[in-house]
Design an enzyme around this catalytic site. Structure first.
Site, mmCIF file in Angstrom:
data_model
loop_
_atom_site.group_PDB
_atom_site.id
_atom_site.type_symbol
_atom_site.label_atom_id
_atom_site.label_comp_id
_atom_site.label_asym_id
_atom_site.label_seq_id
_atom_site.Cartn_x
_atom_site.Cartn_y
_atom_site.Cartn_z
ATOM 1 N N GLY A 31 -4.425 -7.953 4.564
ATOM 2 C CA GLY A 31 -5.171 -7.008 5.450
ATOM 3 C C GLY A 31 -4.229 -6.461 6.848
ATOM 4 O O GLY A 31 -4.729 -6.398 7.830
ATOM 5 N N CYS A 65 6.039 -16.530 8.998
ATOM 6 C CA CYS A 65 4.750 -16.961 7.951
ATOM 7 C C CYS A 65 4.688 -15.728 7.108
ATOM 8 O O CYS A 65 4.481 -16.235 6.091
ATOM 9 C CB CYS A 65 3.647 -16.804 8.984
ATOM 10 S SG CYS A 65 2.011 -17.404 7.909
ATOM 11 N N GLY A 90 -5.102 -12.236 0.080
ATOM 12 C CA GLY A 90 -4.950 -13.138 0.847
ATOM 13 C C GLY A 90 -6.308 -13.050 2.004
ATOM 14 O O GLY A 90 -6.317 -12.459 2.604
ATOM 15 N N LEU A 91 -7.387 -13.900 1.464
ATOM 16 C CA LEU A 91 -8.664 -13.672 2.146
ATOM 17 C C LEU A 91 -8.465 -14.766 3.400
ATOM 18 O O LEU A 91 -8.681 -15.931 3.359
ATOM 19 C CB LEU A 91 -9.760 -14.009 1.375
ATOM 20 C CG LEU A 91 -10.475 -12.863 0.686
ATOM 21 C CD1 LEU A 91 -11.765 -13.319 0.111
ATOM 22 C CD2 LEU A 91 -10.774 -11.931 1.568
ATOM 23 N N SER A 92 -8.444 -14.273 4.618
ATOM 24 C CA SER A 92 -8.177 -14.992 5.843
ATOM 25 C C SER A 92 -9.633 -15.450 6.532
ATOM 26 O O SER A 92 -9.484 -16.339 7.472
ATOM 27 C CB SER A 92 -7.212 -14.613 6.796
ATOM 28 O OG SER A 92 -7.847 -13.360 7.402
ATOM 29 N N GLY A 93 -10.505 -14.830 6.183
ATOM 30 C CA GLY A 93 -11.823 -15.112 6.761
ATOM 31 C C GLY A 93 -11.945 -14.231 8.112
ATOM 32 O O GLY A 93 -12.973 -14.388 8.834
ATOM 33 N N GLY A 94 -11.252 -13.185 8.014
ATOM 34 C CA GLY A 94 -11.274 -12.024 9.230
ATOM 35 C C GLY A 94 -11.839 -10.805 8.604
ATOM 36 O O GLY A 94 -11.897 -10.635 7.478
ATOM 37 N N MET A 145 -5.738 -19.338 2.053
ATOM 38 C CA MET A 145 -4.572 -20.410 2.310
ATOM 39 C C MET A 145 -4.984 -21.287 3.356
ATOM 40 O O MET A 145 -5.225 -21.090 4.394
ATOM 41 C CB MET A 145 -3.502 -19.618 2.598
ATOM 42 C CG MET A 145 -2.693 -18.547 1.920
ATOM 43 S SD MET A 145 -1.414 -17.547 2.800
ATOM 44 C CE MET A 145 -2.067 -15.956 2.491
ATOM 45 N N CYS A 190 -0.296 -17.904 13.272
ATOM 46 C CA CYS A 190 -0.500 -17.320 12.135
ATOM 47 C C CYS A 190 -1.451 -18.221 10.956
ATOM 48 O O CYS A 190 -0.774 -19.252 10.656
ATOM 49 C CB CYS A 190 0.566 -16.550 11.397
ATOM 50 S SG CYS A 190 0.919 -17.205 9.697
ATOM 51 N N SER A 245 -8.886 -8.557 6.165
ATOM 52 C CA SER A 245 -8.874 -8.850 4.817
ATOM 53 C C SER A 245 -10.133 -8.632 3.840
ATOM 54 O O SER A 245 -10.064 -8.340 2.861
ATOM 55 C CB SER A 245 -8.146 -10.185 4.604
ATOM 56 O OG SER A 245 -8.980 -11.360 5.087
#
Length: 395
Positions: free
Chosen positions: A124, A100, A7-11, A33, A200, A14
Site C-alpha cells: 500500500g 525494512c 502485504g496486508l498490514s491491517g491499515g 507479516m 515499520c 494495503s
C-alpha cells in the site's frame, strides 16, 4: 490470471490495494507479516500487531481472499533491530523504514511470496512503477506517488530492478482521501483507522524507550555552541581541486568541550540525533535549542539556539561506494561524471536542487542551498523529474 500476494498490514492503504487488485482481475492472497515477539526487548504494553493482524484478517474475509500470517521476526531482529542498535551505538541515525522495505518486505517477504507461486508482490505504498524499453531490455522506474502529501517513493529508494519488476503499487495513482473514500464505500473495517506511527510493521513504539533496552543510559554533558563562535567565521582554505572543495564542504564539524558552555545533562549521546529539539529539557532560551552534533565517544551533545544556527547547516554530503545504490543502473555515474538532480535527505522534505559528483571513493551531493541537519546514517535520494533514480547512506 496472475497471482499477487499483498502485504496486508491491517491499515487502510494495503486493504484498498488488495481490493483494487481483485477488481482488476488478479488472484489475490493476503499475507500479514509478524515482525516482532521478542520478550527480551519489549516494545510497549499494548500488543499492536495483534490488533493489526485481526484487522488484516477481517479485510481479507470481507474481500473474500485467502489470508495467512508469516512470522519474519527472526529476520527482522537480525536485519533491522540489531542493525539499528549498532548504528545508534556508533552515533549514526539509521532509517528503519527504508531498511525494512529493502530487507524485509521486498526481500524476505518477496521470496516467500514467489515460493507461494506469486507473480507479483503488492503493498500500500503511495508511489508508482513505470517501465521503459532501452536497447531491447525492460527497465523499471520508481515514480513518485500522485498525492504530494503522501508520496512514499523515498522509503523505497533502495529497491533493485529485480525487486521492482515483481512489485505492484495499486494506490500510487490515488490520493489518501480517495483511498479512504473507497474503503468507506465498500465498508472496510480499516476505513477510518489512523495511519500507523512508529517502527515499520511493529506498531506503536517510542524509539528512545526501545533503544534504552540495549543501549544503557549514561550521563553526559549538554554543551551550547554560540552562533558567534569563531568556528563559523573561518574563511575557506584555497582548494587544489573540486574534490578537495567538496570534501571540505561535506566534512563533519569538530567541536570540543571548551568551544562552548555546559548547560545541562543528558542520559546518553546515542539517544540523540542531529536536528533534534525535543528531549533536551534545558530552559532559559528565547528560541528552541537544537542538537547540532553528537559525540558518542566523549558522550557529549552539542547544541545551538534557533533553527538558523550555523552549526545545523551544510551544503554537501558524501556517500561511500559500498553504500551507493542506483535503481536505474543504466544511469550510474563513472568517476568524474556529474549529474544535476533534485534530492532529499529525509521523508517529506521538499525536493532540493543538487549536483552529483562521482569520485573514486564514492559520490558527493552538493546542494544549491545549504541543508539543515544532514545526518549520518540517513538516506539521501535523488530524482530526475518525478523518478527516483538512486540513493545512498550519508557517511
Amino acid at each position: 490470471m496472475k497471482r499477487v500476494i499483498v502485504g496486508l498490514s491491517g491499515g487502510v492503504d494495503s486493504s484498498v490495494a488488495a481490493y483494487l487488485l481483485k477488481e482488476q482481475g488478479y488472484e489475490v492472497i493476503g499475507l500479514f507479516m509478524k515482525n516482532w515477539h521478542d520478550d527480551s526487548v519489549t516494545i510497549s504494553n499494548e500488543c499492536p500487531w495483534l490488533d493489526d493482524s485481526n484487522d488484516a484478517m477481517l479485510v481479507a474475509d470481507k474481500l473474500g481472499i485467502p489470508f495467512q500470517t508469516v512470522d519474519l521476526s527472526e529476520q527482522y531482529k537480525e536485519r533491522i533491530v540489531d542493525y539499528m542498535f549498532k548504528e545508534y551505538k556508533n552515533g549514526r541515525t539509521p532509517n528503519p523504514d527504508v531498511l525494512c522495505n529493502r530487507e524485509i518486505k521486498f526481500d524476505v517477504f518477496m521470496k516467500i511470496a514467489i515460493e507461494l507461486g506469486a507473480d507479483y508482490v503488492a503493498t500500500g505504498h503511495y508511489c508508482r512503477k513505470g517501465v521503459i524499453s532501452k536497447n531491447g531490455k525492460d527497465i523499471y522506474q520508481l515514480l513518485a506517488g500522485v498525492d504530494p502529501n503522501k508520496d512514499q517513493s523515498y522509503f523505497l529508494c533502495q529497491l533493485s530492478q529485480h525487486q521492482l519488476s515483481r512489485s505492484l503499487f495499486p494506490i500510487g495513482e490515488l490520493t489518501k482521501p480517495e483511498v479512504r473514500e473507497i474503503a468507506s464505500k465498500i465498508d472496510l473495517v480499516t476505513a477510518e483507522k489512523k495511519d500507523s506511527q512508529g517502527l515499520c510493521f511493529i506498531g506503536k513504539v517510542k524509539l528512545p524507550d526501545f533503544l534504552q533496552q540495549q543501549l544503557k543510559p549514561k550521563e553526559g554533558q549538554i554543551v551550547e555552541i554560540f552562533k558567534e563562535n569563531v568556528i563559523y567565521k573561518r574563511s575557506h582554505p584555497d582548494f587544489n581541486n573540486l574534490e578537495d572543495r567538496l570534501e571540505f564542504l561535506s566534512r563533519k564539524k569538530e567541536y570540543h568541550l571548551e568551544d562552548g558552555k555546559v548547560i545541562g545533562k543528558h542520559q546518553g549521546a546515542h539517544y540523540f540525533t542531529k536536528g533534534q529539539r525535543k528531549g533536551l529539557a534545558v530552559g532559559g532560551h528565547v528560541e528552541p535549542l537544537f542538537v547540532i552534533e553528537t559525540d558518542v565517544k566523549s558522550n557529549i551533545i552539542y547544541t545551538g539556539e534557533g533553527k538558523e544556527h550555523p552549526g545545523l547547516y551544510k551544503s554537501a554530503l558524501f556517500v561511500k561506494n559500498e553504500e551507493l545504490h542506483w535503481i536505474r543502473e543504466d544511469l550510474k555515474l563513472s568517476t568524474d561524471d556529474t549529474m544535476k538532480v533534485m534530492a532529499r535527505i529525509r521523508y517529506r522534505q521538499p525536493l532540493q536542487k543538487a549536483t552529483l559528483f562521482k569520485v573514486d571513493s564514492g559520490l558527493y551531493v552538493e546542494f544549491d542551498n545549504p541543508q539543515s541537519a544532514i545526518t549520518e546514517g540517513q538516506f539521501v535520494a535523488w530524482y530526475l523529474k518525478d523518478e527516483l533514480v538512486g540513493s545512498g547512506v550519508i557517511s
